[in-house]
Design a protein around this motif. Structure first.
Motif, PDB file in Angstrom:
ATOM      1  N   ASP A   1       8.624  54.912  52.935  1.00 14.04           N
ATOM      2  CA  ASP A   1       7.315  54.868  53.586  1.00 14.04           C
ATOM      3  C   ASP A   1       6.935  56.226  54.150  1.00 14.04           C
ATOM      4  O   ASP A   1       5.812  56.694  53.995  1.00 14.04           O
ATOM      5  CB  ASP A   1       7.323  53.836  54.714  1.00 14.04           C
ATOM      6  CG  ASP A   1       6.883  52.469  54.209  1.00 14.04           C
ATOM      7  OD1 ASP A   1       6.139  52.435  53.218  1.00 14.04           O
ATOM      8  OD2 ASP A   1       7.293  51.459  54.799  1.00 14.04           O
TER       9      ASP A   1
ATOM     10  N   ALA B   1       6.004  58.566  51.396  1.00  8.92           N
ATOM     11  CA  ALA B   1       4.722  58.218  50.793  1.00  8.92           C
ATOM     12  C   ALA B   1       3.570  58.686  51.666  1.00  8.92           C
ATOM     13  O   ALA B   1       2.550  59.159  51.177  1.00  8.92           O
ATOM     14  CB  ALA B   1       4.643  56.705  50.580  1.00  8.92           C
TER      15      ALA B   1
ATOM     16  N   GLU C   1      12.083  50.462  50.574  1.00  8.14           N
ATOM     17  CA  GLU C   1      11.323  50.877  51.748  1.00  8.14           C
ATOM     18  C   GLU C   1      12.218  50.893  52.981  1.00  8.14           C
ATOM     19  O   GLU C   1      12.127  51.777  53.830  1.00  8.14           O
ATOM     20  CB  GLU C   1      10.143  49.924  51.992  1.00  8.14           C
ATOM     21  CG  GLU C   1       9.150  49.827  50.853  1.00  8.14           C
ATOM     22  CD  GLU C   1       8.425  51.127  50.603  1.00  8.14           C
ATOM     23  OE1 GLU C   1       8.489  52.013  51.449  1.00  8.14           O
ATOM     24  OE2 GLU C   1       7.790  51.245  49.538  1.00  8.14           O
TER      25      GLU C   1
ATOM     26  N   LYS D   1      11.514  47.185  45.457  1.00  7.49           N
ATOM     27  CA  LYS D   1      10.684  48.157  46.166  1.00  7.49           C
ATOM     28  C   LYS D   1      10.735  47.913  47.671  1.00  7.49           C
ATOM     29  O   LYS D   1      10.806  48.858  48.461  1.00  7.49           O
ATOM     30  CB  LYS D   1       9.251  48.095  45.659  1.00  7.49           C
ATOM     31  CG  LYS D   1       9.077  48.611  44.234  1.00  7.49           C
ATOM     32  CD  LYS D   1       7.619  48.639  43.830  1.00  7.49           C
ATOM     33  CE  LYS D   1       7.451  49.234  42.439  1.00  7.49           C
ATOM     34  NZ  LYS D   1       6.052  49.353  42.030  1.00  7.49           N
TER      35      LYS D   1
ATOM     36  N   GLU E   1       8.401  49.964  36.223  1.00 10.46           N
ATOM     37  CA  GLU E   1       8.347  49.803  37.667  1.00 10.46           C
ATOM     38  C   GLU E   1       9.458  48.862  38.132  1.00 10.46           C
ATOM     39  O   GLU E   1       9.818  47.906  37.450  1.00 10.46           O
ATOM     40  CB  GLU E   1       6.990  49.219  38.078  1.00 10.46           C
ATOM     41  CG  GLU E   1       5.797  50.078  37.718  1.00 10.46           C
ATOM     42  CD  GLU E   1       5.585  51.233  38.691  1.00 10.46           C
ATOM     43  OE1 GLU E   1       6.060  51.118  39.837  1.00 10.46           O
ATOM     44  OE2 GLU E   1       4.955  52.224  38.301  1.00 10.46           O
TER      45      GLU E   1
ATOM     46  N   ARG F   1       8.233  54.389  43.752  1.00  8.25           N
ATOM     47  CA  ARG F   1       6.928  54.912  44.191  1.00  8.25           C
ATOM     48  C   ARG F   1       6.542  56.085  43.317  1.00  8.25           C
ATOM     49  O   ARG F   1       7.393  56.779  42.778  1.00  8.25           O
ATOM     50  CB  ARG F   1       6.984  55.384  45.644  1.00  8.25           C
ATOM     51  CG  ARG F   1       6.677  54.317  46.683  1.00  8.25           C
ATOM     52  CD  ARG F   1       6.465  54.975  48.035  1.00  8.25           C
ATOM     53  NE  ARG F   1       6.267  54.012  49.087  1.00  8.25           N
ATOM     54  CZ  ARG F   1       5.081  53.501  49.429  1.00  8.25           C
ATOM     55  NH1 ARG F   1       4.003  53.875  48.783  1.00  8.25           N
ATOM     56  NH2 ARG F   1       4.990  52.641  50.426  1.00  8.25           N
ATOM     57  N   ARG F   2       5.246  56.285  43.189  1.00  6.31           N
ATOM     58  CA  ARG F   2       4.711  57.471  42.521  1.00  6.31           C
ATOM     59  C   ARG F   2       3.978  58.308  43.563  1.00  6.31           C
ATOM     60  O   ARG F   2       3.544  57.787  44.592  1.00  6.31           O
ATOM     61  CB  ARG F   2       3.775  57.080  41.375  1.00  6.31           C
ATOM     62  CG  ARG F   2       4.474  56.256  40.293  1.00  6.31           C
ATOM     63  CD  ARG F   2       3.562  55.978  39.121  1.00  6.31           C
ATOM     64  NE  ARG F   2       4.193  55.038  38.194  1.00  6.31           N
ATOM     65  CZ  ARG F   2       5.011  55.389  37.211  1.00  6.31           C
ATOM     66  NH1 ARG F   2       5.267  56.662  37.003  1.00  6.31           N
ATOM     67  NH2 ARG F   2       5.564  54.480  36.430  1.00  6.31           N
ATOM     68  N   ALA F   3       3.850  59.601  43.286  1.00  5.52           N
ATOM     69  CA  ALA F   3       3.258  60.490  44.278  1.00  5.52           C
ATOM     70  C   ALA F   3       2.510  61.625  43.599  1.00  5.52           C
ATOM     71  O   ALA F   3       2.731  61.927  42.425  1.00  5.52           O
ATOM     72  CB  ALA F   3       4.348  61.057  45.191  1.00  5.52           C
TER      73      ALA F   3
ATOM     74  N   GLU G   1       0.665  61.073  50.245  1.00  7.90           N
ATOM     75  CA  GLU G   1      -0.715  60.637  50.126  1.00  7.90           C
ATOM     76  C   GLU G   1      -1.665  61.486  50.968  1.00  7.90           C
ATOM     77  O   GLU G   1      -2.871  61.450  50.791  1.00  7.90           O
ATOM     78  CB  GLU G   1      -0.813  59.162  50.528  1.00  7.90           C
ATOM     79  CG  GLU G   1      -0.125  58.264  49.492  1.00  7.90           C
ATOM     80  CD  GLU G   1      -0.011  56.828  49.945  1.00  7.90           C
ATOM     81  OE1 GLU G   1      -0.606  56.512  51.000  1.00  7.90           O
ATOM     82  OE2 GLU G   1       0.644  56.041  49.266  1.00  7.90           O
TER      83      GLU G   1
ATOM     84  N   ASP H   1      -1.534  59.084  38.988  1.00  4.17           N
ATOM     85  CA  ASP H   1      -0.421  58.577  38.207  1.00  4.17           C
ATOM     86  C   ASP H   1      -0.690  58.910  36.752  1.00  4.17           C
ATOM     87  O   ASP H   1      -1.446  58.251  36.069  1.00  4.17           O
ATOM     88  CB  ASP H   1      -0.311  57.062  38.422  1.00  4.17           C
ATOM     89  CG  ASP H   1       0.796  56.461  37.586  1.00  4.17           C
ATOM     90  OD1 ASP H   1       1.412  57.210  36.811  1.00  4.17           O
ATOM     91  OD2 ASP H   1       1.036  55.261  37.723  1.00  4.17           O
TER      92      ASP H   1
END
Length: 410
Positions: free
Chosen positions: A226, A229, A220, A216, A210, A127-129, A233, A251
């Protein structure tokens, strides 16, 4: 040249492991130097004599038929990590357990903005944040959570066993672990920031590759990304007047987001596209820079206010260098991962140096790995000296060698 004149040399010393090789490879490299050396010739001779009087059954049970200097390490460092790697020679291998249980000091650099399957920048991105809100002050504020006696969940890429299989084997095979990886108690005696690196002031970049969709999905469930994230977000910042607003997910490696706002009727659709990391829908009209500029100008004229201050241009993710002293069982990678979540982002480790383990410390009584290339005339003297110093420190009054009873306290 070593001054050894037939004495069997064994014990414990430490070497500064370089990057890009495993701890097991260090052992093999040491054996390639030690086996034919004059320093360890007495040890080899004694081992051969011992095997000559072994029973046939013992000989059959011996997996390694060749005679090599017996070497083990007291706490592995993976290829990415460098620093103090404690080596036991001969009978010294029996004293390595104490080093597994003693305190260790590390310096680690952590990069914000993404979580990877290995918890470091060599892994694949799960994941990216957002990271623009991450500051030195914000990191300092949350470090208190990681000091003292804490609970920590080991990373899935670790050597811990579950049902007879190491966790990293499950990860490499893409299989889910049989049960949840449990948190366990560890102690952080010291933890401090020694350097803050703003975005654009360092060369480190987030990984581009990725992870596969299956990986992925597994993450999770296993890593519970999750929750992290959702925090990321919803990250917010205060502008110069204290007003809060939701930040866009950025990103830096894959997307270039203009600070000029699009027309109001396009804004929501564009936001959804950026949040998912997807390409622009094919039924949308190509973006016209001139139209965007006109729209941005009109919007600025009609809504000009200090509370509408634009975010500064993105210079890339920030990083932090930490120094820590920890007890046995502590995972620096897990700290990196957990620290990212704690500041409302994600993070992964850039580099790791073990600076001290027990009473061995870089720059004081640890041999540099490059000395091996200079030949036995150089490394032989250093290894012999370090082993003699170890023997003197751990000798009992009767002349025998102690079993490192105090290693856990150091």
């Amino acid at each position: 040249m070593s001054k050894n004149t037939g004495k069997i040399v064994e014990g414990v010393f430490a070497i500064n492991k370089p990057p890009s090789i495993s701890s097991a490879q260090v052992i093999r490299n040491l054996q390639s130097h030690f086996n034919p050396s004059k320093l360890f010739a007495p040890w080899i001779a004694a081992e051969r004599a011992h095997r000559d009087i072994e029973s046939p059954r013992e000989r059959r049970r011996r997996k390694d038929k060749s005679v090599q200097v017996k070497i083990g390490h007291g706490g592995t460092l993976d290829p990415m990590a460098t620093g103090v790697l404690i080596m036991g020679i001969g009978k010294g291998t029996k004293q390595l357990q104490g080093f597994l249980e003693c305190t260790k000091s590390y310096e680690a650099t952590i990069l914000f903005g993404a979580a990877t399957d290995t918890y470091d920048v060599l892994g694949k991105v799960l994941r990216r944040a957002e990271y623009k809100h991450v500051t030195k002050e914000g990191v300092e504020d949350v470090l208190a959570r990681f000091r003292g006696n804490i609970m920590q969940r080991p990373p899935i890429y670790s050597a811990l066993r579950m049902q007879g299989k190491r966790l990293y084997e499950y990860a490499r095979e893409g299989k889910e672990v049989p049960r949840e990886i449990q948190e366990r108690p560890v102690k952080v005696e010291e933890l401090e920031i020694i350097e803050w690196l703003d975005g654009g002031t360092h060369d480190s970049r987030l990984p581009k590759e990725e992870a596969e969709v299956e990986a992925k999905e597994l993450a999770e469930r296993v890593l519970k990304l999750d929750a992290a994230a959702n925090i990321s977000e919803k990250a917010v910042e205060k502008d110069v007047n204290g007003a809060k607003r939701k930040r866009e997910l950025d990103d830096v490696d894959d997307l270039s987001i203009s600070h000029k706002r699009r027309a109001r009727d396009d804004e929501e659709a564009d936001s959804q596209t950026l949040m998912s990391g997807a390409l622009q829908s094919p039924d949308r009209k190509p973006h016209d820079p001139a139209e965007s500029a006109n729209s941005a100008t009109a919007d600025a004229d009609s809504h000009e206010s200090p509370q509408q201050t634009s975010l500064p241009p993105d210079k890339g993710p920030p990083a932090v260098k930490l120094r820590m002293t920890v007890t046995s069982g502590f995972y620096v990678r897990s700290l990196s991962h957990d620290l990212g979540e704690a500041v409302g982002s994600l993070a992964c480790m850039i580099d790791l140096v073990r600076t001290r383990q027990g009473d061995f410390e870089l720059g004081r009584n640890v041999m540099e790995y490059e000395e091996l290339d200079k030949g036995e005339d150089v490394w032989g003297q250093q290894v012999e000296k370090l082993l003699e110093e170890w023997e003197e420190r751990n000798a009992k009054p009767d002349g025998s060698t102690s079993r490192l009873e105090d290693a856990r306290e150091k």
